[in-house]
Scaffold this motif. Structure first.
Motif, PDB file in Angstrom:
ATOM      1  N   ASN A 171       0.661  -1.218  -0.034  1.00 49.97           N
ATOM      2  CA  ASN A 171      -0.123   0.127  -0.019  1.00 49.97           C
ATOM      3  C   ASN A 171       0.750   1.293  -0.092  1.00 49.97           C
ATOM      4  O   ASN A 171       0.636   2.302  -0.689  1.00 49.97           O
ATOM      5  CB  ASN A 171      -0.765  -0.010   1.148  1.00 49.97           C
ATOM      6  CG  ASN A 171      -2.352  -0.463   0.796  1.00 49.97           C
ATOM      7  OD1 ASN A 171      -2.643  -0.633  -0.330  1.00 49.97           O
ATOM      8  ND2 ASN A 171      -3.197  -0.733   1.732  1.00 49.97           N
ATOM      9  N   ASP A 172       1.777   1.190   0.755  1.00 44.55           N
ATOM     10  CA  ASP A 172       2.697   2.476   0.859  1.00 44.55           C
ATOM     11  C   ASP A 172       3.483   2.620  -0.521  1.00 44.55           C
ATOM     12  O   ASP A 172       3.123   4.135  -1.001  1.00 44.55           O
ATOM     13  CB  ASP A 172       3.917   2.069   1.791  1.00 44.55           C
ATOM     14  CG  ASP A 172       4.688   3.531   1.853  1.00 44.55           C
ATOM     15  OD1 ASP A 172       4.407   4.240   2.264  1.00 44.55           O
ATOM     16  OD2 ASP A 172       6.130   3.323   1.618  1.00 44.55           O
ATOM     17  N   GLY A 173       3.863   1.940  -1.370  1.00 40.94           N
ATOM     18  CA  GLY A 173       4.197   1.945  -2.794  1.00 40.94           C
ATOM     19  C   GLY A 173       3.347   2.439  -3.691  1.00 40.94           C
ATOM     20  O   GLY A 173       3.448   3.297  -4.472  1.00 40.94           O
ATOM     21  N   PRO A 180      -4.137  14.196   8.144  1.00 38.50           N
ATOM     22  CA  PRO A 180      -4.110  13.181   7.267  1.00 38.50           C
ATOM     23  C   PRO A 180      -2.978  11.899   7.732  1.00 38.50           C
ATOM     24  O   PRO A 180      -1.671  12.414   7.931  1.00 38.50           O
ATOM     25  CB  PRO A 180      -3.490  13.604   6.074  1.00 38.50           C
ATOM     26  CG  PRO A 180      -4.336  15.049   5.888  1.00 38.50           C
ATOM     27  CD  PRO A 180      -4.051  15.525   7.267  1.00 38.50           C
ATOM     28  N   HIS A 181      -3.364  10.522   7.769  1.00 32.88           N
ATOM     29  CA  HIS A 181      -2.434   9.647   8.546  1.00 32.88           C
ATOM     30  C   HIS A 181      -3.116   8.634   7.943  1.00 32.88           C
ATOM     31  O   HIS A 181      -4.194   8.293   6.939  1.00 32.88           O
ATOM     32  CB  HIS A 181      -2.145   9.599   9.827  1.00 32.88           C
ATOM     33  CG  HIS A 181      -3.636   9.476  10.661  1.00 32.88           C
ATOM     34  ND1 HIS A 181      -4.545  10.768  10.737  1.00 32.88           N
ATOM     35  CD2 HIS A 181      -4.228   8.438  11.350  1.00 32.88           C
ATOM     36  CE1 HIS A 181      -5.579   9.982  11.500  1.00 32.88           C
ATOM     37  NE2 HIS A 181      -5.551   8.846  11.835  1.00 32.88           N
ATOM     38  N   THR A 182      -2.534   7.260   8.080  1.00 32.67           N
ATOM     39  CA  THR A 182      -2.574   5.988   7.532  1.00 32.67           C
ATOM     40  C   THR A 182      -4.022   5.758   7.730  1.00 32.67           C
ATOM     41  O   THR A 182      -4.552   5.584   8.546  1.00 32.67           O
ATOM     42  CB  THR A 182      -1.776   4.996   7.895  1.00 32.67           C
ATOM     43  OG1 THR A 182      -1.921   3.769   7.115  1.00 32.67           O
ATOM     44  CG2 THR A 182      -1.840   4.650   9.336  1.00 32.67           C
ATOM     45  N   ALA A 183      -4.648   5.024   6.520  1.00 36.24           N
ATOM     46  CA  ALA A 183      -6.029   4.566   6.964  1.00 36.24           C
ATOM     47  C   ALA A 183      -6.024   3.350   7.725  1.00 36.24           C
ATOM     48  O   ALA A 183      -6.864   2.972   8.460  1.00 36.24           O
ATOM     49  CB  ALA A 183      -6.768   4.350   5.509  1.00 36.24           C
ATOM     50  N   TRP A 184      -5.185   2.425   7.049  1.00 39.47           N
ATOM     51  CA  TRP A 184      -4.985   0.993   8.106  1.00 39.47           C
ATOM     52  C   TRP A 184      -3.406   0.793   7.897  1.00 39.47           C
ATOM     53  O   TRP A 184      -2.843   0.802   6.752  1.00 39.47           O
ATOM     54  CB  TRP A 184      -5.676   0.215   7.372  1.00 39.47           C
ATOM     55  CG  TRP A 184      -5.855  -1.224   8.227  1.00 39.47           C
ATOM     56  CD1 TRP A 184      -4.951  -2.237   8.151  1.00 39.47           C
ATOM     57  CD2 TRP A 184      -6.719  -1.376   9.366  1.00 39.47           C
ATOM     58  NE1 TRP A 184      -5.256  -3.384   9.073  1.00 39.47           N
ATOM     59  CE2 TRP A 184      -6.328  -2.587   9.847  1.00 39.47           C
ATOM     60  CE3 TRP A 184      -7.329  -0.637  10.054  1.00 39.47           C
ATOM     61  CZ2 TRP A 184      -6.760  -3.163  10.902  1.00 39.47           C
ATOM     62  CZ3 TRP A 184      -8.080  -0.876  11.370  1.00 39.47           C
ATOM     63  CH2 TRP A 184      -7.648  -2.553  11.724  1.00 39.47           C
ATOM     64  N   GLY A 185      -2.558   0.361   8.745  1.00 38.71           N
ATOM     65  CA  GLY A 185      -1.560   0.047   8.924  1.00 38.71           C
ATOM     66  C   GLY A 185      -0.541   1.125   9.488  1.00 38.71           C
ATOM     67  O   GLY A 185      -0.981   2.022  10.368  1.00 38.71           O
ATOM     68  N   THR A 186       0.591   1.447   8.985  1.00 38.78           N
ATOM     69  CA  THR A 186       1.496   2.312   9.429  1.00 38.78           C
ATOM     70  C   THR A 186       2.318   3.367   8.450  1.00 38.78           C
ATOM     71  O   THR A 186       2.704   4.261   8.771  1.00 38.78           O
ATOM     72  CB  THR A 186       2.872   1.840  10.356  1.00 38.78           C
ATOM     73  OG1 THR A 186       3.276   0.948   9.403  1.00 38.78           O
ATOM     74  CG2 THR A 186       2.392   1.031  11.491  1.00 38.78           C
ATOM     75  N   LEU A 187       1.920   3.213   7.256  1.00 40.74           N
ATOM     76  CA  LEU A 187       2.388   4.017   6.293  1.00 40.74           C
ATOM     77  C   LEU A 187       1.443   4.716   5.490  1.00 40.74           C
ATOM     78  O   LEU A 187       0.240   4.850   5.745  1.00 40.74           O
ATOM     79  CB  LEU A 187       3.339   3.027   5.446  1.00 40.74           C
ATOM     80  CG  LEU A 187       4.385   2.325   6.071  1.00 40.74           C
ATOM     81  CD1 LEU A 187       5.314   1.373   5.221  1.00 40.74           C
ATOM     82  CD2 LEU A 187       5.696   3.551   6.676  1.00 40.74           C
ATOM     83  N   GLN A 188       1.540   4.877   4.145  1.00 38.89           N
ATOM     84  CA  GLN A 188       0.675   5.477   3.107  1.00 38.89           C
ATOM     85  C   GLN A 188      -0.251   4.207   2.989  1.00 38.89           C
ATOM     86  O   GLN A 188      -0.294   3.088   3.002  1.00 38.89           O
ATOM     87  CB  GLN A 188       1.241   5.816   1.850  1.00 38.89           C
ATOM     88  CG  GLN A 188       2.293   7.211   2.158  1.00 38.89           C
ATOM     89  CD  GLN A 188       1.473   8.454   2.125  1.00 38.89           C
ATOM     90  OE1 GLN A 188       0.297   8.424   1.952  1.00 38.89           O
ATOM     91  NE2 GLN A 188       2.258   9.403   2.149  1.00 38.89           N
TER      92      GLN A 188
END
Length: 499
Positions: free
Chosen positions: A233-235, A335-343
């Motif tokens: 997801n981050d990528g 704005p911050h991650t929807a789920w997880g820790t990154l984008q």
């Protein structure tokens, strides 16, 4: 002719050559069509597609206009970042562009000034974007039946994860649901890296770390796959936002994403760059790598691909603030991650006004931001389906998190905007205080909380600050409210009043 005239003549010719180079439109070959694969589920050991010759990219003179056909979900800021240019230069080269652009229609033809950077990676496209997200393309996929048809170790795998003993298929379904990543993509990844569908037993060296991320905090299939989904997801969303411009390989070398890549391919290239040695990375992103495994399992993704899942000109429907009219809450998380820790930075946080800090039971209500049908209510989570077709994969959905179990709205409830959804809490995971977390998806794709399709709640529009998680603001007219966990009066907003 005198020597000085010859010098000036040569300089004039050089200047003219540079001018032509900088203004000529160059038609660049499209990415190669990946080899056709057999449809249906076949053994990954069977022969896959033969190697596909890859086009090479030339070094472009600065400002050369190249042809780019927009891909699903493309935005102007992201395209500018991919080609190392500016929005203003793209607009100058395409004067017919409308003033407001959210997402481009797939296939839209643009002339883009390109400023070359070295070390581009392969332009080979691995997977279409609609097959990356857990969206409409996954509606007809029976995950449990697919796993049961294969003789790999995943079929009989069980482990305790997320509060329950789960089968291998259930773990994949859980990760796919919460990260909103295609279960087929996760299956292909497990097969490529760990033989999950073809090897009857998991090799001993992979028993603790099936995907090779040897971190004691990520033992077991569930945590390994969660880590992988987080990186994928981050990528994907960094490419969507124009923030992914470099891969740092494990041998110390670097590579840059080809500007013509799509988000799913960029995400896979970024993922394998972090998970594999450099030589294995180059193989993984080639036609003989992960793509070959995907074809063996599900057929060639580029033959009759699903339709684009993000249309041109996408707009958010009208949304209200997620707390009752007349009530004052604090804007606690930008704005911050929807789920997880990154984008993706797709979520915002709000907390009820209280004289008590930290986690405490609250009688306040979070409310529906629009009319919708509750299609998920579990584990501190509610998902509201705005098109009310009962399918979380399609259309606009609103994701609520950190809702208390008590009084949480049940699945199947039909809500009007402003109806109660649940109480804010600290349930569901790490939290520094009672609050709610809210994010948006469209056709399974998380929509970043800022940017061309920024969150808009009763005219309060979200902005990010320095691309740092939780740092952000809401702006309505001339009033600006900055996010802060402190809950100070400067962070407070009253619903239904514009204050």
């Amino acid at each position: 002719m005198s020597k000085i005239h010859r010098i000036f003549g040569a300089l004039a010719l050089l200047a003219l050559s540079l001018l032509i180079a900088c203004t000529t439109t160059v038609a660049v070959a499209p990415p190669p069509t990946p080899g056709a694969g057999a449809g249906g589920a076949v053994s990954p050991s069977e022969a896959g597609p033969s190697p596909t010759p890859l086009p090479t990219r030339t070094q472009f003179a600065p400002g050369t206009l190249v042809i780019y056909h927009a891909q699903t979900g493309d935005t102007l800021p992201a395209i500018a970042a991919h080609f190392n240019t500016t929005e203003a230069e793209i607009r100058a080269a395409n004067p017919d562009l409308p003033r407001r652009i959210t997402t481009f229609p797939p296939g839209y033809r643009l002339q883009v000034p390109i400023y070359y950077k070295p070390f581009w990676s392969t332009p080979f496209h691995i997977l279409p974007d609609p097959l990356f997200v857990n969206g409409p393309a996954e509606d007809d996929f029976d995950l449990e039946a697919f796993v049961a048809r294969h003789g790999g170790w995943l079929k009989n795998h069980e482990e305790y994860a997320a509060g329950a003993t789960r089968s291998g298929a259930d773990i994949i379904a859980y990760i796919a649901r919460y990260y909103s990543i295609s279960p087929r993509l996760l299956l292909a990844l497990l097969e490529y890296q760990a033989g999950a569908l073809s090897q009857p037993t998991l090799p001993e060296e992979k028993a603790r770390y099936p995907l090779g991320y040897a971190d004691p905090a990520h033992r077991g299939l569930f945590l390994q796959l969660s880590y992988a989904a987080n990186l994928l997801n981050d990528g994907y969303y960094r490419w969507r936002m124009g923030l992914l411009n470099l891969y740092e390989l494990r041998d110390g070398t670097e590579a840059r994403p080809d500007p013509w890549l799509n988000a799913a391919t960029a995400a896979l290239q970024a993922y394998f760059a972090q998970m594999l040695p450099a030589d294995a990375w180059r193989e993984a992103i080639s036609p003989q790598g992960f793509y070959r495994t995907y074809v063996a399992l599900f057929g060639d993704p580029w033959q009759n691909p699903p339709p684009p899942h993000i249309p041109g000109g996408l707009e958010q429907p009208p949304l209200r603030l997620p707390f009752p009219d007349g009530h004052i809450w604090s804007f606690t998380g930008g704005p911050h991650t929807a789920w997880g820790t990154l984008q993706p930075f797709a979520a915002l946080d709000f907390a009820p006004r209280s004289g008590v800090g930290g986690c405490f039971p609250s009688n306040d209500w979070a409310v529906a931001v629009a009319d919708g049908l509750v299609v998920r209510s579990e584990n501190a989570t509610v998902v509201l389906d705005l098109d009310m077709d009962g399918n979380e994969h399609t259309g606009w959905t609103i994701f609520y998190f950190h809702l208390a179990t008590q009084d949480r709205v049940p699945m199947g409830a039909l809500l009007k905007a402003g109806d109660p959804v649940g109480h804010p809490s600290c349930e569901g995971g790490r939290s520094t205080g009672t609050h709610i977390h809210i994010a948006r998806k469209y056709n399974g794709e998380w929509i970043p909380a800022f940017g061309p399709l920024a969150f808009n709640l009763e005219g309060w529009v979200a902005r990010a600050i320095d691309d740092v998680a939780y740092h952000g603001l809401l702006q309505r007219g001339s009033r600006i409210v900055r996010a802060c966990e402190c809950g100070s009066p400067e962070t407070q907003i009253q619903a239904g009043s514009g204050r």
